[in-house]
Scaffold this active site. Structure first.
Site, PDB file in Angstrom:
ATOM      1  N   GLU A 279       0.911  -1.316  -0.028  1.00 60.21           N
ATOM      2  CA  GLU A 279      -0.180  -0.020  -0.003  1.00 60.21           C
ATOM      3  C   GLU A 279       0.908   1.377   0.023  1.00 60.21           C
ATOM      4  O   GLU A 279       0.430   2.270  -0.624  1.00 60.21           O
ATOM      5  CB  GLU A 279      -0.889  -0.058   1.173  1.00 60.21           C
ATOM      6  CG  GLU A 279      -1.887  -1.018   1.213  1.00 60.21           C
ATOM      7  CD  GLU A 279      -2.767  -1.250   0.020  1.00 60.21           C
ATOM      8  OE1 GLU A 279      -3.014  -0.039  -0.586  1.00 60.21           O
ATOM      9  OE2 GLU A 279      -3.102  -2.518  -0.336  1.00 60.21           O
ATOM     10  N   HIS A 282       1.817   2.320  -3.585  1.00 56.07           N
ATOM     11  CA  HIS A 282       0.877   3.123  -4.079  1.00 56.07           C
ATOM     12  C   HIS A 282       1.241   4.474  -3.806  1.00 56.07           C
ATOM     13  O   HIS A 282       0.897   5.502  -4.631  1.00 56.07           O
ATOM     14  CB  HIS A 282      -0.514   2.673  -3.962  1.00 56.07           C
ATOM     15  CG  HIS A 282      -1.066   1.276  -4.414  1.00 56.07           C
ATOM     16  ND1 HIS A 282      -1.059   1.162  -5.640  1.00 56.07           N
ATOM     17  CD2 HIS A 282      -1.523   0.106  -3.738  1.00 56.07           C
ATOM     18  CE1 HIS A 282      -1.317   0.176  -5.938  1.00 56.07           C
ATOM     19  NE2 HIS A 282      -1.892  -0.556  -4.826  1.00 56.07           N
ATOM     20  N   GLU A 358      -0.650  -2.336  -9.403  1.00 53.55           N
ATOM     21  CA  GLU A 358      -0.736  -3.219  -8.494  1.00 53.55           C
ATOM     22  C   GLU A 358       0.753  -3.918  -8.550  1.00 53.55           C
ATOM     23  O   GLU A 358       1.071  -4.438  -7.585  1.00 53.55           O
ATOM     24  CB  GLU A 358      -1.548  -4.175  -8.529  1.00 53.55           C
ATOM     25  CG  GLU A 358      -3.172  -3.585  -8.352  1.00 53.55           C
ATOM     26  CD  GLU A 358      -3.341  -3.019  -6.913  1.00 53.55           C
ATOM     27  OE1 GLU A 358      -2.587  -3.442  -5.888  1.00 53.55           O
ATOM     28  OE2 GLU A 358      -4.188  -1.993  -6.639  1.00 53.55           O
TER      29      GLU A 358
END
Length: 419
Positions: A279, A282, A358
Site C-alpha cells: 500500500e 501506491h 498493482e
C-alpha cells in the site's frame, strides 16, 4: 411496437445470461499449467480439498453474477425509457412544483427508488451466496442498513450531479459536455478528499490501531519509505466479512492507512508488513494521482461520446424512447445507460492500468521488506479467505480483475526469490 422492443431486449438479456453460464461453468479453463503443479502458486499446495471445491464453485457463481449485473442495469434503463416510466416521473415532478430544484429532487427520488427495487434481487442473491460460502458474516439487518445508506448517499450525490448537468444542457446546448467535464475536475478532487472522513464512516467504525507494537513497526516502515504518517487506522470489518484487506485512501491531510480487523486477526505481523509495504508503494508512486488523472481524461472522452450518441438517439429514436430533447430530465436513463456501456467497454483498458500499478506496488513491497516468504504466504491467505481463483478465465480477468491474478503475483515473488 414498444412492447415488442422491450420483449426482444429481455430475451437478448436472457440469452446472454445463458451464454455466460455455459462459458463460466462448462467452457472456461481455470486449471493450473502443468509446469506450476506443486509450486507455491498451485492452490492444491495451500488449500485443502474442501477449500478447493468451494473456491471453484463460489468463483463461478460470483463471476456469473458480475457479468449479469451490469447488463441488468442497462435493461432497467432501457425499459424505463421505452415504457414511458421515466416520462411519468418527469410529469409528476412538474405537477408538484415549478422549482427546478424540487423537480429534480422528486424525479430522482422516484427514479432511484425504481432502480433500487429493480436491482435489489441480484444484490440480495449476491449477498446470500456470500453468506452461504462464509465470505460474508453480515446479518440481513446490517446488510439492509448498508443498502439504505447506499441509496441515500447515491441519491444526494446524484442530485448534485444531475441538477448541474441538466442545467448545463439547457444553457450550453452543444458544448454542455465540455462544461460538465471542467466542473467534474474539482468535484472529483473534493469527493476523493472527503471520502475517508465523511463517506466511509457512514458504513464502518474507524479507530486508531489497537496493537501499538504493530503500529510502531508499520510507522517505521512508512518512515523508511519517506511517508509522513502518524497513525494507522483499524476498521471493524469482521462483523461483515471474513475477507482480508488493507488500503491507503484519501489525499492531502485526509490520507489514511487503513487495516481491516480481519487482516489483523488472520495474518502474522510479517505478512501485514508486506501488505502495508504494498500500500505504501501506491502512495510513493503517487498512483492515486495518476488514477485521478486517468479518470479525468476518460471522463472528457466519455462525456464527448455521450453527447454525440444521445443527440443521435434522440433524433432517430426519440419517439420510441419518449424523448424530444436530451435536456429533458427524463433522458437521464439514456445518459446513464450510455455511460455504463462506455465504462464497461473501457474496463479492459482501466483494469490493465490498475493491474500495472498493482504489479509496481508488489515490486515495491519486495524491495522495501525483502521478505518474499511473507508475501507469498499473505497472497495464499488472501486466496483462502476470499475463496478466490488463482487462475481465472480470460474474460473474467480482462473485464473484472483490477489486480493481477494470485498465480501471477505469487510467481513474481518466486522468480524474484530465485534471482
Amino acid at each position: 411496437m414498444k412492447i415488442k422492443w422491450a420483449f426482444r431486449v429481455v430475451i437478448a438479456y436472457l440469452l446472454f445470461g445463458i451464454l455466460m453460464y455455459l462459458y463460466l461453468f462448462h467452457m472456461a479453463n481455470t486449471s493450473i499449467p502443468t509446469n506450476l503443479k506443486g509450486t507455491s502458486a498451485d492452490p492444491a499446495t495451500f488449500l485443502n480439498s474442501r477449500e478447493l471445491f468451494l473456491s471453484e464453485d463460489y468463483s463461478k457463481i460470483r463471476n456469473l453474477l458480475f457479468f449479469l449485473s451490469t447488463p441488468y442495469e442497462w435493461l432497467f434503463y432501457f425499459l424505463i425509457l421505452i415504457l414511458g416510466i421515466s416520462t411519468v416521473f418527469e410529469k409528476w415532478s412538474r405537477h408538484t412544483s415549478r422549482n427546478r430544484i424540487i423537480q429534480t429532487l422528486i424525479y430522482l427520488f422516484w427514479f432511484s427508488l425504481a432502480s433500487f427495487i429493480f436491482t435489489f434481487p441480484l444484490s440480495y442473491i449476491s449477498y446470500r451466496f456470500s453468506c452461504i460460502y462464509h465470505i460474508s458474516t453480515q446479518t440481513f439487518h446490517s446488510w439492509m442498513k448498508d443498502e439504505i445508506i447506499d441509496f441515500w448517499v447515491n441519491y444526494v450525490t446524484m442530485f448534485v450531479i444531475v441538477f448541474v448537468l441538466y442545467a448545463l444542457m439547457k444553457k450550453f446546448k452543444k458544448k454542455w459536455w465540455l462544461m460538465a467535464w471542467l466542473l467534474s475536475i474539482p468535484f472529483t478532487i473534493f469527493m476523493t478528499f472527503i471520502q475517508p472522513v465523511v463517506i466511509d464512516p457512514l458504513y464502518n467504525h474507524f479507530y486508531p490501531l489497537k496493537d501499538k507494537a504493530l503500529e510502531a513497526k508499520i510507522l517505521a516502515l512508512a518512515d523508511k519509505a519517506h511517508i509522513p504518517a502518524n497513525h494507522v487506522y483499524e476498521v471493524n470489518m469482521s462483523a461483515k466479512t471474513n475477507a482480508l484487506n488493507a488500503y491507503v485512501t484519501g489525499i492531502g491531510s485526509n490520507s489514511r492507512i487503513v487495516l481491516w480487523d480481519t487482516t489483523l486477526n488472520k495474518l502474522s505481523d510479517r505478512e501485514i508488513l508486506f501488505i502495508m509495504a504494498h500500500e505504501m508503494g501506491h502512495y510513493v508512486e503517487k498512483h492515486i494521482y495518476f488514477g485521478m488523472a486517468g479518470y479525468i481524461i476518460l471522463t472528457l472522452i466519455g462525456l464527448w461520446l455521450i453527447s454525440k450518441i444521445m443527440a443521435y438517439m434522440v433524433k432517430k429514436y426519440g419517439r420510441t424512447l419518449n424523448l424530444t430533447s436530451i435536456s429533458q430530465i427524463s433522458s437521464l436513463p439514456l445518459f446513464l445507460m450510455i455511460s455504463s456501456m462506455l465504462i464497461f467497454a473501457a474496463s479492459p483498458l482501466t483494469n490493465w492500468g490498475s493491474r500495472y500499478e498493482e504489479t509496481r506496488a508488489d515490486r515495491y513491497a519486495i524491495h522495501l521488506t525483502h521478505d518474499k516468504k511473507a508475501g507469498i504466504k499473505a497472497f495464499q491467505d488472501l486466496t483462502r479467505s476470499g475463496l478466490s481463483e488463482v487462475n481465472p478465465p480470460l474474460l473474467v480477468k480482462i473485464f473484472r480483475y483490477d489486480h493481477p491474478t494470485m498465480m501471477e503475483r505469487i510467481l513474481r515473488l518466486e522468480k524474484y526469490k530465485n534471482k
